[in-house]
Scaffold this motif. Structure first.
Motif, PDB file in Angstrom:
ATOM      1  N   ASP A 138      -9.981  26.515   7.104  1.00 19.19           N
ATOM      2  CA  ASP A 138      -8.705  27.208   7.257  1.00 19.19           C
ATOM      3  C   ASP A 138      -7.875  26.494   8.331  1.00 19.19           C
ATOM      4  O   ASP A 138      -8.362  26.236   9.432  1.00 19.19           O
ATOM      5  CB  ASP A 138      -8.975  28.658   7.661  1.00 19.19           C
ATOM      6  N   THR A 139      -6.652  26.162   8.008  1.00 21.56           N
ATOM      7  CA  THR A 139      -5.790  25.445   8.958  1.00 21.56           C
ATOM      8  C   THR A 139      -4.888  26.372   9.773  1.00 21.56           C
ATOM      9  O   THR A 139      -4.089  25.899  10.568  1.00 21.56           O
ATOM     10  CB  THR A 139      -4.905  24.420   8.215  1.00 21.56           C
ATOM     11  N   SER A 140      -5.032  27.673   9.607  1.00 22.58           N
ATOM     12  CA  SER A 140      -4.127  28.601  10.291  1.00 22.58           C
ATOM     13  C   SER A 140      -4.223  28.487  11.813  1.00 22.58           C
ATOM     14  O   SER A 140      -3.221  28.638  12.517  1.00 22.58           O
ATOM     15  CB  SER A 140      -4.371  30.049   9.843  1.00 22.58           C
ATOM     16  N   GLU A 141      -5.418  28.197  12.343  1.00 20.74           N
ATOM     17  CA  GLU A 141      -5.555  28.037  13.795  1.00 20.74           C
ATOM     18  C   GLU A 141      -4.785  26.815  14.279  1.00 20.74           C
ATOM     19  O   GLU A 141      -4.181  26.841  15.352  1.00 20.74           O
ATOM     20  CB  GLU A 141      -7.025  27.917  14.194  1.00 20.74           C
ATOM     21  N   VAL A 142      -4.809  25.744  13.496  1.00 20.15           N
ATOM     22  CA  VAL A 142      -4.058  24.545  13.868  1.00 20.15           C
ATOM     23  C   VAL A 142      -2.564  24.844  13.857  1.00 20.15           C
ATOM     24  O   VAL A 142      -1.836  24.444  14.771  1.00 20.15           O
ATOM     25  CB  VAL A 142      -4.380  23.363  12.923  1.00 20.15           C
ATOM     26  N   LEU A 143      -2.100  25.554  12.841  1.00 20.39           N
ATOM     27  CA  LEU A 143      -0.676  25.898  12.770  1.00 20.39           C
ATOM     28  C   LEU A 143      -0.260  26.754  13.964  1.00 20.39           C
ATOM     29  O   LEU A 143       0.815  26.539  14.541  1.00 20.39           O
ATOM     30  CB  LEU A 143      -0.375  26.607  11.453  1.00 20.39           C
ATOM     31  N   THR A 144      -1.105  27.702  14.349  1.00 20.97           N
ATOM     32  CA  THR A 144      -0.818  28.540  15.529  1.00 20.97           C
ATOM     33  C   THR A 144      -0.792  27.683  16.789  1.00 20.97           C
ATOM     34  O   THR A 144       0.104  27.827  17.628  1.00 20.97           O
ATOM     35  CB  THR A 144      -1.873  29.654  15.658  1.00 20.97           C
ATOM     36  N   TRP A 145      -1.758  26.770  16.914  1.00 20.70           N
ATOM     37  CA  TRP A 145      -1.832  25.875  18.068  1.00 20.70           C
ATOM     38  C   TRP A 145      -0.572  25.009  18.152  1.00 20.70           C
ATOM     39  O   TRP A 145      -0.015  24.816  19.237  1.00 20.70           O
ATOM     40  CB  TRP A 145      -3.094  25.021  17.945  1.00 20.70           C
ATOM     41  N   CYS A 146      -0.122  24.492  17.025  1.00 20.83           N
ATOM     42  CA  CYS A 146       1.105  23.682  16.999  1.00 20.83           C
ATOM     43  C   CYS A 146       2.305  24.508  17.465  1.00 20.83           C
ATOM     44  O   CYS A 146       3.117  24.037  18.258  1.00 20.83           O
ATOM     45  CB  CYS A 146       1.361  23.133  15.597  1.00 20.83           C
ATOM     46  N   LYS A 147       2.399  25.725  16.969  1.00 17.18           N
ATOM     47  CA  LYS A 147       3.513  26.596  17.346  1.00 17.18           C
ATOM     48  C   LYS A 147       3.490  26.889  18.841  1.00 17.18           C
ATOM     49  O   LYS A 147       4.527  26.833  19.519  1.00 17.18           O
ATOM     50  CB  LYS A 147       3.441  27.893  16.532  1.00 17.18           C
ATOM     51  N   GLU A 148       2.306  27.186  19.381  1.00 16.28           N
ATOM     52  CA  GLU A 148       2.171  27.483  20.818  1.00 16.28           C
ATOM     53  C   GLU A 148       2.551  26.283  21.683  1.00 16.28           C
ATOM     54  O   GLU A 148       3.025  26.438  22.801  1.00 16.28           O
ATOM     55  CB  GLU A 148       0.734  27.904  21.133  1.00 16.28           C
ATOM     56  N   ASN A 149       2.306  25.076  21.181  1.00 15.05           N
ATOM     57  CA  ASN A 149       2.585  23.859  21.947  1.00 15.05           C
ATOM     58  C   ASN A 149       3.924  23.213  21.590  1.00 15.05           C
ATOM     59  O   ASN A 149       4.252  22.153  22.112  1.00 15.05           O
ATOM     60  CB  ASN A 149       1.449  22.845  21.740  1.00 15.05           C
ATOM     61  N   PHE A 150       4.674  23.852  20.681  1.00 20.62           N
ATOM     62  CA  PHE A 150       5.976  23.337  20.245  1.00 20.62           C
ATOM     63  C   PHE A 150       5.859  21.962  19.591  1.00 20.62           C
ATOM     64  O   PHE A 150       6.685  21.083  19.797  1.00 20.62           O
ATOM     65  CB  PHE A 150       6.981  23.305  21.403  1.00 20.62           C
ATOM     66  N   TYR A 151       4.805  21.778  18.781  1.00 22.86           N
ATOM     67  CA  TYR A 151       4.591  20.542  18.051  1.00 22.86           C
ATOM     68  C   TYR A 151       4.972  20.737  16.599  1.00 22.86           C
ATOM     69  O   TYR A 151       4.696  21.780  16.007  1.00 22.86           O
ATOM     70  CB  TYR A 151       3.119  20.106  18.087  1.00 22.86           C
ATOM     71  N   GLY A 152       5.562  19.710  16.031  1.00 21.33           N
ATOM     72  CA  GLY A 152       5.804  19.731  14.602  1.00 21.33           C
ATOM     73  C   GLY A 152       4.481  19.589  13.862  1.00 21.33           C
ATOM     74  O   GLY A 152       3.493  19.110  14.422  1.00 21.33           O
ATOM     75  N   HIS A 153       4.460  19.998  12.613  1.00 22.57           N
ATOM     76  CA  HIS A 153       3.250  19.903  11.783  1.00 22.57           C
ATOM     77  C   HIS A 153       3.690  19.469  10.392  1.00 22.57           C
ATOM     78  O   HIS A 153       4.523  20.127   9.767  1.00 22.57           O
ATOM     79  CB  HIS A 153       2.543  21.252  11.720  1.00 22.57           C
ATOM     80  N   ILE A 154       3.138  18.345   9.924  1.00 22.99           N
ATOM     81  CA  ILE A 154       3.516  17.799   8.624  1.00 22.99           C
ATOM     82  C   ILE A 154       2.250  17.498   7.834  1.00 22.99           C
ATOM     83  O   ILE A 154       1.313  16.893   8.355  1.00 22.99           O
ATOM     84  CB  ILE A 154       4.373  16.529   8.786  1.00 22.99           C
ATOM     85  N   GLU A 155       2.240  17.921   6.573  1.00 22.78           N
ATOM     86  CA  GLU A 155       1.119  17.638   5.686  1.00 22.78           C
ATOM     87  C   GLU A 155       1.365  16.321   4.950  1.00 22.78           C
ATOM     88  O   GLU A 155       2.481  16.066   4.495  1.00 22.78           O
ATOM     89  CB  GLU A 155       0.932  18.764   4.673  1.00 22.78           C
ATOM     90  N   THR A 156       0.291  15.514   4.858  1.00 22.06           N
ATOM     91  CA  THR A 156       0.415  14.224   4.201  1.00 22.06           C
ATOM     92  C   THR A 156      -0.761  13.959   3.260  1.00 22.06           C
ATOM     93  O   THR A 156      -1.851  14.497   3.430  1.00 22.06           O
ATOM     94  CB  THR A 156       0.449  13.056   5.220  1.00 22.06           C
ATOM     95  N   SER A 157      -0.478  13.119   2.297  1.00 22.72           N
ATOM     96  CA  SER A 157      -1.510  12.489   1.472  1.00 22.72           C
ATOM     97  C   SER A 157      -1.143  11.019   1.424  1.00 22.72           C
ATOM     98  O   SER A 157      -0.145  10.653   0.797  1.00 22.72           O
ATOM     99  CB  SER A 157      -1.541  13.059   0.054  1.00 22.72           C
ATOM    100  N   VAL A 158      -1.917  10.203   2.109  1.00 25.24           N
ATOM    101  CA  VAL A 158      -1.645   8.772   2.087  1.00 25.24           C
ATOM    102  C   VAL A 158      -1.868   8.242   0.680  1.00 25.24           C
ATOM    103  O   VAL A 158      -1.085   7.448   0.168  1.00 25.24           O
ATOM    104  CB  VAL A 158      -2.529   8.026   3.115  1.00 25.24           C
ATOM    105  N   LYS A 159      -2.920   8.717   0.034  1.00 25.89           N
ATOM    106  CA  LYS A 159      -3.240   8.262  -1.323  1.00 25.89           C
ATOM    107  C   LYS A 159      -2.064   8.493  -2.270  1.00 25.89           C
ATOM    108  O   LYS A 159      -1.671   7.607  -3.017  1.00 25.89           O
ATOM    109  CB  LYS A 159      -4.473   8.996  -1.833  1.00 25.89           C
ATOM    110  N   ASP A 160      -1.495   9.690  -2.241  1.00 24.18           N
ATOM    111  CA  ASP A 160      -0.394  10.044  -3.141  1.00 24.18           C
ATOM    112  C   ASP A 160       0.988   9.769  -2.549  1.00 24.18           C
ATOM    113  O   ASP A 160       1.997  10.103  -3.155  1.00 24.18           O
ATOM    114  CB  ASP A 160      -0.499  11.523  -3.531  1.00 24.18           C
ATOM    115  N   ASN A 161       1.021   9.178  -1.343  1.00 25.57           N
ATOM    116  CA  ASN A 161       2.266   8.861  -0.647  1.00 25.57           C
ATOM    117  C   ASN A 161       3.160  10.095  -0.478  1.00 25.57           C
ATOM    118  O   ASN A 161       4.355  10.068  -0.768  1.00 25.57           O
ATOM    119  CB  ASN A 161       3.024   7.733  -1.355  1.00 25.57           C
ATOM    120  N   ILE A 162       2.561  11.161   0.017  1.00 31.20           N
ATOM    121  CA  ILE A 162       3.282  12.406   0.290  1.00 31.20           C
ATOM    122  C   ILE A 162       3.363  12.619   1.798  1.00 31.20           C
ATOM    123  O   ILE A 162       2.332  12.606   2.482  1.00 31.20           O
ATOM    124  CB  ILE A 162       2.575  13.616  -0.356  1.00 31.20           C
ATOM    125  N   GLY A 163       4.565  12.782   2.317  1.00 27.40           N
ATOM    126  CA  GLY A 163       4.763  13.173   3.706  1.00 27.40           C
ATOM    127  C   GLY A 163       4.626  12.089   4.752  1.00 27.40           C
ATOM    128  O   GLY A 163       4.929  12.324   5.916  1.00 27.40           O
TER     129      GLY A 163
END
Length: 192
Positions: A138-163
């Motif tokens: 579950d990535t919800s803790e990471v998303l909360t951590w990013c929000k608390e630290n004012f960090y952007g969060h971007i999902e990527t797939s290098v294989k599919d060239n997404i993000g």
């Protein structure tokens, strides 16, 4: 300090994260447009360049990657890797709870190496979304951590060239904004 070369801004972007999260793959996809499914661990530091135009600024990105192993972050290598950085991508693998749990460690290392007076923006990159499934952590803790630290969060797939380009453009735009704000603050202090 930012280097200028004939109206070209030169930015150093560092890429951090645990081993095998795809740091080098992100760099190669972004700078060369390539992807290889072969896993080859980085040894020491890797460096790639790409020149882009973003927000009316010509920018040469110097993108630095280092092995995810702690042994490559000690002493002189660690210090030179962080020196004069303008932005940081913290990368984790969405299928690896271990890589997620290490994000705080990497953040602390950035803050320790740069010191309190050298703020740089950080964007968190959730890589390998192409292989994420219902058994993935579950990535919800990471998303909360990013929000608390004012960090952007971007999902990527290098294989599919997404993000990948979005992540690099985001950290570049934030770095440019940070530098411009620092310059304005310095200029206003000189006037006072």
């Amino acid at each position: 300090m930012t280097s200028m070369k004939k109206d070209k801004m030169i930015l150093k972007i560092i890429v951090l994260g645990a081993s095998n999260v795809g740091k080098t793959s992100i760099m190669k996809r972004y700078t060369e447009g390539t992807f290889s499914s072969e896993r080859k661990a980085s040894v020491g530091t890797d460096f790639m360049r790409k020149t882009i135009t973003l927000n009316d600024a010509e920018v040469e990105l110097q993108i630095w990657d280092t092995a995810g192993s702690e042994r490559f972050h000690a002493g002189t290598l660690g210090n030179s890797f962080y020196r004069n950085a303008h932005g940081c991508l913290l990368v984790y693998d969405v299928t690896s709870a271990n890589s997620m749990s290490q994000l705080s460690k990497w953040k602390e290392e950035v803050l320790e190496k740069l010191g309190d007076d050298n703020f740089i923006p950080i964007v968190v990159v959730a890589n390998k979304i192409d292989i994420q499934n219902e058994d993935s952590p579950d990535t919800s803790e990471v998303l909360t951590w990013c929000k608390e630290n004012f960090y952007g969060h971007i999902e990527t797939s290098v294989k599919d060239n997404i993000g990948v380009a979005a992540a690099m453009n985001a950290i570049t735009a934030l770095a440019i904004e940070t530098i411009r704000n620092q310059n304005m603050k310095r200029d206003s202090n000189e006037v006072s």
